[in-house]
Design a protein around this motif. Structure first.
Motif, PDB file in Angstrom:
ATOM      1  N   ASP A 303       0.822  -1.214   0.000  1.00 30.59           N
ATOM      2  CA  ASP A 303       0.000   0.000   0.000  1.00 30.59           C
ATOM      3  C   ASP A 303       0.855   1.262   0.000  1.00 30.59           C
ATOM      4  OD1 ASP A 303      -2.258  -1.644   0.173  1.00 30.59           O
ATOM      5  OD2 ASP A 303      -2.135  -1.675   2.360  1.00 30.59           O
ATOM      6  N   VAL A 304       1.887   1.259  -0.821  1.00 26.06           N
ATOM      7  CA  VAL A 304       2.804   2.402  -0.853  1.00 26.06           C
ATOM      8  C   VAL A 304       2.192   3.519  -1.688  1.00 26.06           C
ATOM      9  CG1 VAL A 304       5.138   3.168  -1.387  1.00 26.06           C
ATOM     10  CG2 VAL A 304       4.730   0.806  -0.705  1.00 26.06           C
ATOM     11  N   ARG A 305       2.140   4.716  -1.121  1.00 25.72           N
ATOM     12  CA  ARG A 305       1.633   5.887  -1.822  1.00 25.72           C
ATOM     13  C   ARG A 305       2.607   7.033  -1.571  1.00 25.72           C
ATOM     14  NH1 ARG A 305      -3.684   5.441  -3.151  1.00 25.72           N
ATOM     15  NH2 ARG A 305      -3.989   7.696  -3.116  1.00 25.72           N
ATOM     16  N   ALA A 306       2.798   7.870  -2.569  1.00 24.82           N
ATOM     17  CA  ALA A 306       3.747   8.980  -2.430  1.00 24.82           C
ATOM     18  C   ALA A 306       3.303  10.147  -3.282  1.00 24.82           C
ATOM     19  CB  ALA A 306       5.153   8.542  -2.838  1.00 24.82           C
ATOM     20  N   SER A 307       3.676  11.340  -2.870  1.00 27.46           N
ATOM     21  CA  SER A 307       3.359  12.541  -3.640  1.00 27.46           C
ATOM     22  C   SER A 307       4.340  13.630  -3.286  1.00 27.46           C
ATOM     23  CB  SER A 307       1.923  13.019  -3.340  1.00 27.46           C
ATOM     24  OG  SER A 307       1.848  13.581  -2.035  1.00 27.46           O
ATOM     25  N   VAL A 308       4.413  14.628  -4.146  1.00 30.11           N
ATOM     26  CA  VAL A 308       5.190  15.835  -3.865  1.00 30.11           C
ATOM     27  C   VAL A 308       4.398  17.014  -4.425  1.00 30.11           C
ATOM     28  CG1 VAL A 308       6.551  15.565  -5.992  1.00 30.11           C
ATOM     29  CG2 VAL A 308       7.388  17.021  -4.147  1.00 30.11           C
ATOM     30  N   GLN A 309       4.199  18.027  -3.603  1.00 29.08           N
ATOM     31  CA  GLN A 309       3.496  19.234  -4.010  1.00 29.08           C
ATOM     32  C   GLN A 309       4.330  20.420  -3.567  1.00 29.08           C
ATOM     33  OE1 GLN A 309      -0.387  20.014  -2.293  1.00 29.08           O
ATOM     34  NE2 GLN A 309      -1.101  20.906  -4.216  1.00 29.08           N
ATOM     35  N   ASP A 310       4.753  21.222  -4.531  1.00 30.67           N
ATOM     36  CA  ASP A 310       5.715  22.284  -4.274  1.00 30.67           C
ATOM     37  C   ASP A 310       6.967  21.639  -3.683  1.00 30.67           C
ATOM     38  OD1 ASP A 310       3.958  24.182  -5.258  1.00 30.67           O
ATOM     39  OD2 ASP A 310       3.015  24.478  -3.301  1.00 30.67           O
ATOM     40  N   THR A 311       7.279  21.894  -2.428  1.00 30.90           N
ATOM     41  CA  THR A 311       8.458  21.271  -1.806  1.00 30.90           C
ATOM     42  C   THR A 311       8.078  20.254  -0.734  1.00 30.90           C
ATOM     43  OG1 THR A 311       8.601  23.043  -0.154  1.00 30.90           O
ATOM     44  CG2 THR A 311       9.853  23.331  -2.204  1.00 30.90           C
ATOM     45  N   VAL A 312       6.780  19.975  -0.579  1.00 28.14           N
ATOM     46  CA  VAL A 312       6.323  19.060   0.473  1.00 28.14           C
ATOM     47  C   VAL A 312       6.281  17.633  -0.083  1.00 28.14           C
ATOM     48  CG1 VAL A 312       4.476  18.464   2.067  1.00 28.14           C
ATOM     49  CG2 VAL A 312       4.991  20.877   1.591  1.00 28.14           C
ATOM     50  N   ILE A 313       7.090  16.762   0.522  1.00 29.93           N
ATOM     51  CA  ILE A 313       7.153  15.351   0.139  1.00 29.93           C
ATOM     52  C   ILE A 313       6.313  14.546   1.126  1.00 29.93           C
ATOM     53  CG2 ILE A 313       8.670  13.368  -0.219  1.00 29.93           C
ATOM     54  CD1 ILE A 313      10.939  15.339  -0.752  1.00 29.93           C
ATOM     55  N   SER A 314       5.520  13.608   0.607  1.00 30.51           N
ATOM     56  CA  SER A 314       4.670  12.782   1.472  1.00 30.51           C
ATOM     57  C   SER A 314       4.749  11.330   1.034  1.00 30.51           C
ATOM     58  CB  SER A 314       3.212  13.249   1.415  1.00 30.51           C
ATOM     59  OG  SER A 314       3.088  14.609   1.789  1.00 30.51           O
ATOM     60  N   CYS A 315       4.774  10.435   1.998  1.00 35.00           N
ATOM     61  CA  CYS A 315       4.753   8.999   1.736  1.00 35.00           C
ATOM     62  C   CYS A 315       3.923   8.303   2.808  1.00 35.00           C
ATOM     63  CB  CYS A 315       6.167   8.406   1.760  1.00 35.00           C
ATOM     64  SG  CYS A 315       7.118   8.656   0.241  1.00 35.00           S
ATOM     65  N   SER A 316       3.216   7.261   2.412  1.00 32.33           N
ATOM     66  CA  SER A 316       2.531   6.397   3.363  1.00 32.33           C
ATOM     67  C   SER A 316       2.649   4.967   2.860  1.00 32.33           C
ATOM     68  CB  SER A 316       1.063   6.798   3.534  1.00 32.33           C
ATOM     69  OG  SER A 316       0.325   6.506   2.355  1.00 32.33           O
ATOM     70  N   PHE A 317       2.699   4.025   3.791  1.00 26.04           N
ATOM     71  CA  PHE A 317       2.833   2.619   3.418  1.00 26.04           C
ATOM     72  C   PHE A 317       2.514   1.758   4.632  1.00 26.04           C
ATOM     73  CE2 PHE A 317       6.834   4.251   4.911  1.00 26.04           C
ATOM     74  CZ  PHE A 317       7.341   3.270   5.749  1.00 26.04           C
ATOM     75  N   THR A 318       2.244   0.497   4.371  1.00 18.55           N
ATOM     76  CA  THR A 318       2.029  -0.479   5.428  1.00 18.55           C
ATOM     77  C   THR A 318       3.182  -1.461   5.427  1.00 18.55           C
ATOM     78  OG1 THR A 318      -0.379  -0.280   5.254  1.00 18.55           O
ATOM     79  CG2 THR A 318       0.481  -2.264   6.315  1.00 18.55           C
ATOM     80  N   SER A 319       3.780  -1.675   6.580  1.00 18.36           N
ATOM     81  CA  SER A 319       4.948  -2.546   6.681  1.00 18.36           C
ATOM     82  C   SER A 319       4.696  -3.654   7.696  1.00 18.36           C
ATOM     83  CB  SER A 319       6.181  -1.735   7.116  1.00 18.36           C
ATOM     84  OG  SER A 319       7.277  -2.593   7.370  1.00 18.36           O
ATOM     85  N   ARG A 320       5.091  -4.861   7.324  1.00 25.67           N
ATOM     86  CA  ARG A 320       5.099  -5.990   8.244  1.00 25.67           C
ATOM     87  C   ARG A 320       6.521  -6.351   8.663  1.00 25.67           C
ATOM     88  NH1 ARG A 320       0.400  -8.882   8.884  1.00 25.67           N
ATOM     89  NH2 ARG A 320      -1.341  -8.267   7.543  1.00 25.67           N
ATOM     90  N   ASN A 321       7.470  -5.505   8.286  1.00 27.12           N
ATOM     91  CA  ASN A 321       8.856  -5.736   8.691  1.00 27.12           C
ATOM     92  C   ASN A 321       8.989  -5.552  10.207  1.00 27.12           C
ATOM     93  OD1 ASN A 321       9.616  -6.078   6.017  1.00 27.12           O
ATOM     94  ND2 ASN A 321      10.062  -3.894   5.750  1.00 27.12           N
ATOM     95  N   ILE A 322       9.718  -6.423  10.823  1.00 30.64           N
ATOM     96  CA  ILE A 322      10.004  -6.281  12.256  1.00 30.64           C
ATOM     97  C   ILE A 322      11.051  -5.182  12.430  1.00 30.64           C
ATOM     98  CG2 ILE A 322      10.899  -7.415  14.318  1.00 30.64           C
ATOM     99  CD1 ILE A 322       8.174  -8.398  13.456  1.00 30.64           C
TER     100      ILE A 322
END
Length: 570
Positions: A303-322
């Motif tokens: 569920d990796v999602r990413a965006s950049v608007q002007d200089t604002v970087i955003s990311c979201s994701f779901t991780s099962r990594n320990i």
């Protein structure tokens, strides 16, 4: 001699050495039979990860064995097992000459081991599943050998779920290319095809459903573009899936990590950035100190999602990594949260411009709003000592030597002028504070730090150390070359003062995370006030000198006139 031969013949069968990797005897317990030695009880500095969290019959899964830090492994054994059972499932294929296939439980190619004792930091293999019951779980189990007496067993990957669908794995809006480098974080673990519309990341639910860490404290990224923010949401206690969000303004990358302490090194990190190609990417890494983090497999991320608007970087994701550091492992443990951002160019991240570290350890499985981000105490002590040295005692010592020599009216103490003793005392405190502050900073960093601040600090330390030595070697007051010492001593003090002020400004800029940079402004006001004080004292000194000269001239003129009258009258 016969006894020696007899002992060698008798003991040889119990000494097992598997440098070639033929470890079929270890298939069941996965323990190296090293003459009765036991595995390490500390967390392993190695991980096992897969490129997906679900799989279907016949589907291939890429499995990665990875050294977390700089410590390599010489041997390993890898199997896939059903959760709760000892039998192996599936089969492996190889893409590296450093590994070989083994037959365990009469199943060909059901295990993988090393081929030689060569040092390894990463091994990647492919596993193909058998037909299983829908919903059944499997895990990859591994043992790692560092040397003959140091080895770890029971290292497992997050569980993978079998599905009857034709496709499985981690669904993601970002394609996941293979990692091309294990030495730098330049190898992106995921790159966006294009920067999508801005994501809706906000502080809603902080302390209720998710852990939030932000700078400025309690800022809302949906309201302020200057808010650096990360959150972690665990759906239920005991669940290994954690949904992460991070956002903030940067011209390169933003990142967050988990650490056992407030110092960089041995940290589990996720990095989201945008480089010169305009693509937003997500990357998993492990830091080993002040050097560029080492790339790690992205692992069970979906569920990796990413965006950049002007200089604002955003990311979201779901991780099962320990979450794994060298001393702690697991999502239900407490860690210091770290947030950093910095520039990026040519696919390579550079040293961060700012970093924020939680003052307390945080358990991300317990929703809370982390209300305070602070610097380590040792860095606070470093800054305090440098401020005391060069904005208080150093300034006082220079003023005493320049403007206050006449205050004591020639009074002496221990056969020395009072002003001189005051000057030596406060400048001694200044040099001592500078040395202690310098040592504190290096003991914290434990390496050379990039940027102007460290260069300026070293110059201040060197010149401060030389200043009292040169003063001790000065010539006498009546020596014809005494003026050379006076000028060099004064000039060196001015240079040190200027470099120290510049170092303090650059240091404050590194730690000041407020939107209006108020720390730098306060320091600017302090420097301005001190400069005004110097100007007032200089003007007063020159006015007093002129008044004294005028008075002496009048006295001399009066004496001359009186002498002339006496001559005429006589």
């Amino acid at each position: 001699m016969d006894c020696v031969v007899f002992m060698l013949v008798c003991l040889a069968p119990v000494v097992h050495c598997y440098s070639s990797g033929n470890v079929m005897d270890s298939c069941e317990d996965m323990k190296p039979h090293h003459s009765g030695l036991r595995p390490q009880s500390s967390p392993a500095p190695f991980t096992v990860t897969a490129d997906r969290s679900t799989f279907s019959s016949g589907q291939e899964v890429t499995v990665q064995l990875q050294a977390l830090g700089s410590k390599p492994f010489t041997g390993f054994l890898l199997q896939a097992r059903e959760v709760g059972r000892q039998t192996t499932v599936g089969s492996f294929t190889l893409s590296t000459a450093a590994a070989q296939l083994l037959t365990c439980n009469l199943r060909p190619n059901s295990a993988v081991s090393h081929r030689s004792e060569s040092l390894k930091t990463s091994i990647q293999v492919t596993w193909r599943s058998d037909a299983l019951t829908d919903g059944e779980l499997i895990q990859f189990h591994a043992s790692f050998v560092e040397n003959f007496i140091t080895f770890w067993t029971g290292v497992t990957s997050p569980a993978l779920t079998f599905t009857n669908g034709s496709s499985g794995g981690s669904t993601s809006s970002l394609p996941v290319p293979s990692i091309t480098s294990s030495n730098t974080a330049a190898a992106a673990a995921a790159a966006a095809q294009s920067a999508p519309a801005a994501m809706n990341i906000s502080s809603a639910g902080c302390g209720v459903t998710k852990v939030c860490f932000s700078q400025p404290v309690n800022c809302d990224p949906s309201v302020s573009a200057d808010c650096y923010f990360m959150s972690a949401t665990v759906s239920s206690r005991g669940d290994t899936a954690v949904h992460y969000e991070m956002t903030g303004p940067s011209d390169g990358y933003i990142s967050f990590g988990f650490s056992d302490d407030q110092m960089m090194g041995n940290d589990d990190i996720y990095i989201c950035g945008i480089c010169s190609d305009g693509q937003v990417w997500l990357h998993h890494a492990f830091s080993t100190g002040r050097t560029t983090p080492q790339a790690s497999p992205l692992g069970n991320v979906s569920d990796v999602r990413a965006s950049v608007q002007d200089t604002v970087i955003s990311c979201s994701f779901t991780s099962r990594n320990i979450i794994s550091t060298q001393r702690t492992k697991g999502i239900d443990k407490a860690y210091h949260l770290m947030f950093a951002h910095g520039p990026c160019s040519n696919g390579r991240i550079h040293h961060h411009r700012q970093t924020f570290i939680s003052t307390e350890k945080i358990d991300i499985s317990t929703p809370q709003a982390v209300g305070k981000a602070g610097l380590p105490h040792i860095i606070k002590a470093h800054g305090a000592l440098m401020l005391i040295a060069w904005m208080t005692t150093g300034s006082l010592g220079m003023m005493v030597a320049r403007y206050l020599k006449a205050v004591g009216n020639g009074q002496k103490l221990c056969s020395k002028d009072v002003w001189f003793l005051v000057h030596v005392a406060v400048m001694g405190v200044t040099v001592a504070a500078t040395m202690v502050g310098f040592i504190l900073s290096f003991s914290y960093v434990k390496a050379w730090s990039e940027g102007a601040h460290s260069v300026l600090g070293c110059l201040v330390m060197i010149l401060s150390f030389l200043q009292p030595i040169i003063a001790l070697l000065r010539c006498g007051p009546q020596h014809p070359l005494r003026f050379l010492f006076n000028w060099s001593h004064a000039l060196n003090s001015v240079v040190i003062k200027a470099l120290a002020v510049a170092a303090i400004f650059t240091g404050l800029k590194m730690i000041d995370s407020t939107p209006n940079q108020w720390l730098t402004k306060v320091m600017g006001g302090f420097v301005g006030w001190e400069a005004l004080f110097y100007i007032i004292l200089e003007v007063h000194s020159r006015w007093k000198a002129r008044s004294t000269d005028a008075l002496q001239s009048e006295t001399l003129s009066g004496s001359t006139a009186g002498g002339n009258r006496d001559v005429i009258g006589g």
